[in-house]
Design an enzyme around this catalytic site. Structure first.
Site, PDB file in Angstrom:
ATOM      1  N   HIS A   1       0.824  -1.209   0.000  1.00  0.00           N
ATOM      2  CA  HIS A   1       0.000   0.000   0.000  1.00  0.00           C
ATOM      3  C   HIS A   1       0.853   1.252   0.000  1.00  0.00           C
ATOM      4  CE1 HIS A   1      -3.722  -2.006  -0.160  1.00  0.00           C
ATOM      5  NE2 HIS A   1      -3.165  -2.942   0.587  1.00  0.00           N
TER       6      HIS A   1
ATOM      7  N   CYS B   1      -7.667  -4.082 -12.177  1.00  0.00           N
ATOM      8  CA  CYS B   1      -7.557  -2.884 -11.345  1.00  0.00           C
ATOM      9  C   CYS B   1      -6.364  -2.963 -10.396  1.00  0.00           C
ATOM     10  CB  CYS B   1      -8.846  -2.625 -10.563  1.00  0.00           C
ATOM     11  SG  CYS B   1      -9.214  -3.921  -9.369  1.00  0.00           S
TER      12      CYS B   1
HETATM   13  C1  PEP Z   1      -5.363  -5.929  -5.848  1.00  0.00           C
HETATM   14  O1  PEP Z   1      -5.201  -6.800  -5.002  1.00  0.00           O
HETATM   15  O2  PEP Z   1      -4.801  -5.931  -6.973  1.00  0.00           O
HETATM   16  C2  PEP Z   1      -6.255  -4.790  -5.573  1.00  0.00           C
HETATM   17  C3  PEP Z   1      -6.562  -3.918  -6.506  1.00  0.00           C
HETATM   18  O3  PEP Z   1      -6.696  -4.666  -4.291  1.00  0.00           O
HETATM   19  P1  PEP Z   1      -5.811  -4.013  -3.097  1.00  0.00           P
HETATM   20  O4  PEP Z   1      -4.530  -3.514  -3.704  1.00  0.00           O
HETATM   21  O5  PEP Z   1      -6.637  -2.932  -2.511  1.00  0.00           O
HETATM   22  O6  PEP Z   1      -5.628  -5.171  -2.209  1.00  0.00           O
END
Ligand code: PEP
Ligand code: MG
Length: 573
Positions: free
Chosen positions: A187, A498
């Site tokens: 993140h 995404c």
């Molecule tokens: C992913 O896992 O690619 C995603 C878009 O969700 P997050 O990054 O919020 O876990």
């Protein structure tokens, strides 16, 4: 001069002075008693002095701040002298507790009481715990927790950032990020890209950096130069974005902009959407030309909420995002809490008994232990959707089976939500895309988690950054399998991406060639991805998808595809 490197995850080169993120404040031993040499009067005086100094510091920051931050800082400053908090801490000191132990316990009971009151009062519980940590830091003579405050811009160096800390970063003050932990899909990396901050993660040498040291950071190569000489400075000029010279003119991919029309050179349509976490992000995305929202991470709204937000609060938050995209698609993802994004109100009762939180109760699975939260969230989404002009799509994170997908679709239907989908983040979901798509209207591939799960490599772990690449042929095969599952199911249901893979312009070409129907990314990446997609035909994209799928390694796949995309170099990407 010394050089070390990590994974460059957000482009840009910049020189600046290090400020380290302090470690979180440790809990005192339960029931910690005052040392015999410290009188109750002395402990009380120490506590009052520390609380006064926290209050003064926060007040002076409030005076310099503007808007929401001003009000929040002023309210938190008052909390530092809260009579109820002080009274109960002083009583505990009289009873023999140390100043730290007394404040720890007093703040815990005030926070518990506020939570019990619910609503806005419950929100203040987090402030009480923040104040507690700041006062204890002063009592111990260690730096205050949280993102450092500074009058001058700096490069933030940390082991890693918690999502809640990351959310408080001021991009006007933080020039770049360097962390020893974190992977390309952590993140921290996602946030750095969203803010346009140059960033290097998984940089082992970062732990040796101390406050005040000057460093040069290159977010493309992942290089960090400590105490740079003039030659190093010249090589890493002070520039927040990768720049390049085309036809005698210096330009950046971002400066070129995105015209709001994602398509390949031959006219093949591939809408480019945005990943957002707030109404402010949505406004940025609309301004950047996003053709809709492909992922609203609803959990980011509620990271600091100690109690479940009311349906009205949620409705207001979602509606603000919908209103930024009238007539366009907005995909809201239901809460993805747990593992690296804990939400206090969805905390698992026996979290300590979860030895592998990423494999534990997170995302859609929290429904098992906190029934009702999902139902209320869907109700809030339906209420936000009523009368909104955006086209509302809803999806669930961390779906592993067709049965779960079917149950989620049933819940959406019960809430009156028409377009329901699920994320493909778990390899089992990619492998069973066909039966899953027979139950829902669309899928969206989350390559960040899909990569961590198929490679069995924690996305937060810097040491495994190389394994954690969406260029891994195994990841590409699962994406291909998902598209094939959609085709077998009738071929008319959308398969979006995404995850961060969509923000990599070269990988975006491969994804187009694999047959995905939309790409969703941080708004800052739209221009670069749009420009590179616009430089290739579908035929070339399909050929490059084959090249990547046939490669025997992630680095090989990346290098072979990049070598065929001259636009990347022209745009400095
Ligand atoms: C992913 O896992 O690619 C995603 C878009 O969700 P997050 O990054 O919020 O876990
Ligand atoms: Mg995910």
């Amino acid at each position: 001069m010394r050089i070390f490197s990590g994974a460059g995850v957000s482009p840009g080169r910049i020189t600046g002075v290090v400020r380290r993120m302090p470690r979180p404040v440790r809990e005192p031993a339960p029931g910690e008693r005052r040392a015999v040499s410290v009188s109750a009067g002395q402990a009380a005086a120490d506590l009052r002095a520390a609380s006064h100094s926290v209050q003064t510091e926060l007040q002076s920051r409030a005076e310099q701040a503007t808007g929401d931050a001003k009000a929040i800082l002023a309210a938190t400053a008052m909390m530092a002298a809260d009579p109820m908090l002080m009274r109960s801490a002083l009583d505990l000191i009289d009873g023999g507790s140390s100043a730290e132990g007394a404040l720890w316990d007093a703040a815990a009971s005030v926070a518990g009481m506020l939570r019990g009151l619910g609503g806005h009062m419950a929100e203040r519980a987090a402030d009480v715990l923040d104040i507690r940590a700041r006062i204890i830091a002063i009592l111990r003579g260690v730096p205050a927790p949280g993102v450092p405050s500074s009058a001058t811009p700096y490069i933030l160096v940390a082991e890693d950032l918690a999502p809640a800390d990351a959310a408080t970063l001021d991009p006007a003050m933080v020039l770049a990020l360097v962390t020893s932990g974190g992977g390309p899909a952590s993140h921290t990396a996602i946030l750095a890209r969203a803010l346009g901050l140059p960033a290097v993660v998984a940089a082992a040498g970062a732990d040796e950096l101390t406050d005040g040291v000057e460093i040069c950071v290159d977010g493309v190569t992942g290089t960090v130069v400590v105490d740079p000489d003039n030659a190093a400075r010249a090589g890493l000029q002070v520039s927040p974005r990768a720049t390049t010279t085309v036809g005698g003119q210096t330009t950046t991919a971002a400066a070129a902009g995105f015209d709001g029309d994602g398509r390949l050179a031959d006219g093949y349509v591939l809408p480019l959407l945005a990943n957002v976490g707030s109404a402010r992000d949505a406004a940025t995305a609309a301004a950047a030309g996003a053709q809709g929202i492909g992922l609203l991470r609803t959990e980011l709204y509620f990271l600091d909420h100690t109690s479940e937000p009311s349906i009205q609060q949620q409705r207001k938050a979602y509606r603000a995002v919908l209103d930024a995209f009238p007539g366009k698609k907005v995909v809201l993802r239901t809460l993805d809490a747990g593992a690296d994004k804990p939400l206090p109100f969805l905390a698992i009762a026996n979290a300590a008994a979860e030895p592998n939180p990423a494999l534990g109760i997170r995302g859609y699975r929290t429904e098992r232990v906190r029934p009702g939260v999902l139902e209320r969230q869907l109700e809030a989404i339906a209420s936000a959707a009523a009368g909104a002009e955006a086209e509302v799509w809803v999806m669930a994170p961390m779906i592993s089976t067709a049965e779960e997908a079917g149950k989620f679709a049933g819940r959406c239907a019960a809430a009156g939500l028409k377009t329901c989908g699920v994320m493909v983040e778990v390899p089992s979901a990619a492998l069973t895309a066909e039966p899953i798509l027979s139950r829902v209207d669309f899928v969206s591939i989350g390559t960040n988690d899909l990569t961590q799960y198929v490679m069995a490599a924690d996305r937060q772990l810097g040491a495994l950054a190389a394994l954690n690449s969406p260029w891994q042929p195994a990841v590409l095969q699962l994406i291909s399998h998902t598209v094939a599952g959609a085709a077998a199911e009738g071929g008319h249901k959308p398969v979006g991406v995404c995850g961060e893979a969509a923000a990599d312009p070269a990988l975006a070409v491969v994804l187009a060639g694999l047959g995905v129907s939309t790409l969703s990314m941080t708004p800052r990446s739209l221009a670069g991805v749009g420009a590179v997609l616009g430089s290739v035909s579908l035929e070339l994209a399909q050929e490059l998808a084959g090249v990547a799928l046939d490669s025997s390694s992630a680095t090989g796949a990346r290098a072979r595809v990049r070598a065929r995309l001259p636009m990347l170099e022209r745009l400095g990407l």
